[in-house]
Write a protein that holds these residues in place. Structure first.
Motif, PDB file in Angstrom:
ATOM      1  N   THR A 189       0.916  -1.132   0.181  1.00 42.12           N
ATOM      2  CA  THR A 189      -0.059  -0.004  -0.065  1.00 42.12           C
ATOM      3  C   THR A 189       1.040   1.125   0.075  1.00 42.12           C
ATOM      4  OG1 THR A 189      -1.707  -1.104   1.262  1.00 42.12           O
ATOM      5  CG2 THR A 189      -1.792   1.328   1.236  1.00 42.12           C
ATOM      6  N   LEU A 190       0.763   2.127  -0.713  1.00 40.39           N
ATOM      7  CA  LEU A 190       1.055   3.607  -0.995  1.00 40.39           C
ATOM      8  C   LEU A 190       0.209   4.481  -0.257  1.00 40.39           C
ATOM      9  CD1 LEU A 190       2.393   3.617  -4.601  1.00 40.39           C
ATOM     10  CD2 LEU A 190       3.640   2.578  -2.422  1.00 40.39           C
TER      11      LEU A 190
ATOM     12  N   ARG B 158      -2.167  -0.917  -3.763  1.00 41.35           N
ATOM     13  CA  ARG B 158      -2.997  -0.075  -3.487  1.00 41.35           C
ATOM     14  C   ARG B 158      -2.551   1.432  -3.374  1.00 41.35           C
ATOM     15  NH1 ARG B 158      -7.631  -3.153  -0.987  1.00 41.35           N
ATOM     16  NH2 ARG B 158      -8.371  -1.215  -0.130  1.00 41.35           N
ATOM     17  N   ILE B 159      -3.363   2.096  -3.616  1.00 42.26           N
ATOM     18  CA  ILE B 159      -2.886   3.797  -3.509  1.00 42.26           C
ATOM     19  C   ILE B 159      -4.027   4.324  -2.367  1.00 42.26           C
ATOM     20  CG2 ILE B 159      -2.757   5.946  -4.234  1.00 42.26           C
ATOM     21  CD1 ILE B 159      -1.701   4.804  -6.820  1.00 42.26           C
ATOM     22  N   VAL B 160      -3.836   4.703  -1.414  1.00 42.40           N
ATOM     23  CA  VAL B 160      -4.781   5.347  -0.524  1.00 42.40           C
ATOM     24  C   VAL B 160      -4.179   6.806  -0.378  1.00 42.40           C
ATOM     25  CG1 VAL B 160      -5.710   5.502   1.838  1.00 42.40           C
ATOM     26  CG2 VAL B 160      -5.269   3.204   0.961  1.00 42.40           C
TER      27      VAL B 160
ATOM     28  N   ILE C 133      -7.278   1.976  -5.834  1.00 44.59           N
ATOM     29  CA  ILE C 133      -6.839   3.435  -5.767  1.00 44.59           C
ATOM     30  C   ILE C 133      -8.324   3.996  -4.764  1.00 44.59           C
ATOM     31  CG2 ILE C 133      -6.342   5.539  -6.370  1.00 44.59           C
ATOM     32  CD1 ILE C 133      -5.503   4.125  -9.184  1.00 44.59           C
ATOM     33  N   SER C 134      -7.939   4.735  -3.670  1.00 45.51           N
ATOM     34  CA  SER C 134      -9.182   5.004  -3.033  1.00 45.51           C
ATOM     35  C   SER C 134      -8.853   6.386  -2.204  1.00 45.51           C
ATOM     36  CB  SER C 134      -9.565   3.860  -1.969  1.00 45.51           C
ATOM     37  OG  SER C 134      -8.697   3.831  -0.850  1.00 45.51           O
TER      38      SER C 134
ATOM     39  N   ILE D 119      -9.713  -0.824  -9.441  1.00 50.47           N
ATOM     40  CA  ILE D 119     -10.718  -0.404  -8.976  1.00 50.47           C
ATOM     41  C   ILE D 119     -10.498   0.978  -8.297  1.00 50.47           C
ATOM     42  CG2 ILE D 119     -12.369  -0.415  -6.618  1.00 50.47           C
ATOM     43  CD1 ILE D 119     -11.844  -3.708  -6.963  1.00 50.47           C
ATOM     44  N   SER D 120     -11.221   2.043  -8.592  1.00 47.28           N
ATOM     45  CA  SER D 120     -11.031   3.280  -8.085  1.00 47.28           C
ATOM     46  C   SER D 120     -12.044   3.860  -7.424  1.00 47.28           C
ATOM     47  CB  SER D 120     -10.607   4.292  -9.309  1.00 47.28           C
ATOM     48  OG  SER D 120     -10.447   5.701  -8.843  1.00 47.28           O
TER      49      SER D 120
END
Length: 380
Positions: free
Chosen positions: A113-114, A141-143, A175-176, A206-207
């Protein structure tokens, strides 16, 4: 919405409209988290693999790992290589960003996760792909930092920002929670003379729960968005799942949206605006968006809308408006839309020359200013 500051304001005309009514890469070595070739379409061969942990990244959810990522990327030769990101929670300064370079694979473990450090800026980026060629990003994942953002203005906090780049492939990423768009694909440069992005693919991404859009597309030529989900955009208008809006900066051409889910956004599911041509939308589901399911406005042309499902959207399921031209809408299923205006259902039937003798205005709307709109075999 333009990524450059000169394009930071959304036109009032568009917002008023909304109120009223989104290869062949050089071979690079794979690391331990590689997916099967049949999934990746990627060939294993020589090239260095740089592990971000070997450059000092901790992935402990506390340490700022931005410099370690920078060091890993800079350690690659110009001929190409892989930066691998093992499992962990890597804290990233989105004011500095992870700046990818040409001829590289950026490979994250599925549980890597980033996480963006909170800031007060109107503009920031977790990952930037600017002026690059031959880049692949996969996994992880990008948070974003929308939940702890300390500023109040702006809407340009990006998870992944791709500008003026070609041969870019993004896959298997989540991405969220971005302050602005989960993903931006567009150009760098002034009006009418910007350098667009070309040959960009977004696959199985998934965004979700981003503040402005799940995906925005500016000037491009050749974009494929497939097997992806854009959901839950909320916080600052337009709040759409996908927004194709190059404005005066350039043209958005040759875009395919295939087998995607665009759902539960606080605005319209998908918007298409001016300077856009050659868009195919097929096999997608537009469901539960508070605005339109899919709306065209201004003067886009050469649109193919086929085999999609529009259901449970707050306004009309499919709206073809403005001076939109050269549209083929065929084989779509439209049912139970205009949920915010159910009282209109009793007067919704009208005749049509499309071959569908009873069309629901609550599900499909074609405005008088449009031209060469062909409707066939749609189910209501």
């Amino acid at each position: 919405m333009k990524s450059n500051s000169s394009f930071d304001l959304v036109s009032s005309e568009r917002r008023n409209f909304l109120r009223c009514s989104l290869w062949a890469l050089p071979p690079i070595a794979l690391s331990a988290w590689a997916l099967p070739r049949t999934t990746w379409g990627w060939q294993s061969t020589s090239g260095p693999v740089i592990n971000v942990r070997d450059k000092g990244a901790k992935g402990d959810g506390t340490t700022d790992d931005t410099s370690a990522f920078k060091a890993a990327i800079e350690a690659l030769p110009s001929s190409g290589g892989t930066v691998s990101v093992p499992p962990g929670n890597y804290i990233i300064d989105a004011m500095r960003a992870i700046n990818l370079r040409s001829n590289m694979l950026f490979q994250l473990a599925p549980t890597a996760t980033l996480t963006a450090i909170p800031n007060n800026s109107p503009r920031s980026h977790v990952i930037k792909v600017w002026n690059c060629t031959n880049v692949r990003i996969t996994g992880g994942r990008i948070v974003g930092e929308r939940n702890a953002h300390s500023g109040v203005g702006g809407e340009w906090g990006y998870g992944l920002n791709i500008q003026a780049s070609n041969h870019v492939y993004v896959s298997n990423m989540h991405i969220s929670d971005c302050w602005g768009d989960g993903i931006w694909i567009g150009a760098i440069g002034p009006d009418h003379n910007a350098t667009p992005s070309t040959d960009v693919t977004i696959d199985n991404v998934i965004s979700i729960n981003n503040r402005r859009q799940g995906l925005s597309i500016g000037p491009v030529d050749g974009v494929v968005i497939k097997n992806s989900t854009f959901s839950g955009s909320n916080g600052t208008k337009p709040e759409s799942g996908i927004d194709i809006e190059p404005q005066a900066q350039g043209f958005a051409r040759n875009i395919t949206i295939d087998t995607c889910t665009i759902s539960n956004n606080h605005g319209t599911g998908m918007e298409i605006h001016y300077n856009v041509s050659g868009v195919t939308i097929k096999n997608c589901t537009f469901q539960g968006n508070a605005g339109y399911g899919l709306m065209t406005a201004d003067n886009p042309s050469q649109l193919t809308i086929t085999n999609n499902t529009f259901t449970g959207n707050g306004l009309v399921g499919l709206t073809i408006a403005g001076q939109t031209s050269h549209v083929q809408a065929t084989g779509n299923t439209l049912t139970g839309n205009s949920t915010r205006y159910v009282h209109n259902a009793a007067k919704a039937l009208t005749s049509s020359s499309s071959g569908n003798p009873a069309q629901h205005k609550t599900d499909l709307r074609v405005d008088p200013g449009t031209s060469d709109v062909n409707l066939s075999n749609n189910k209501f």
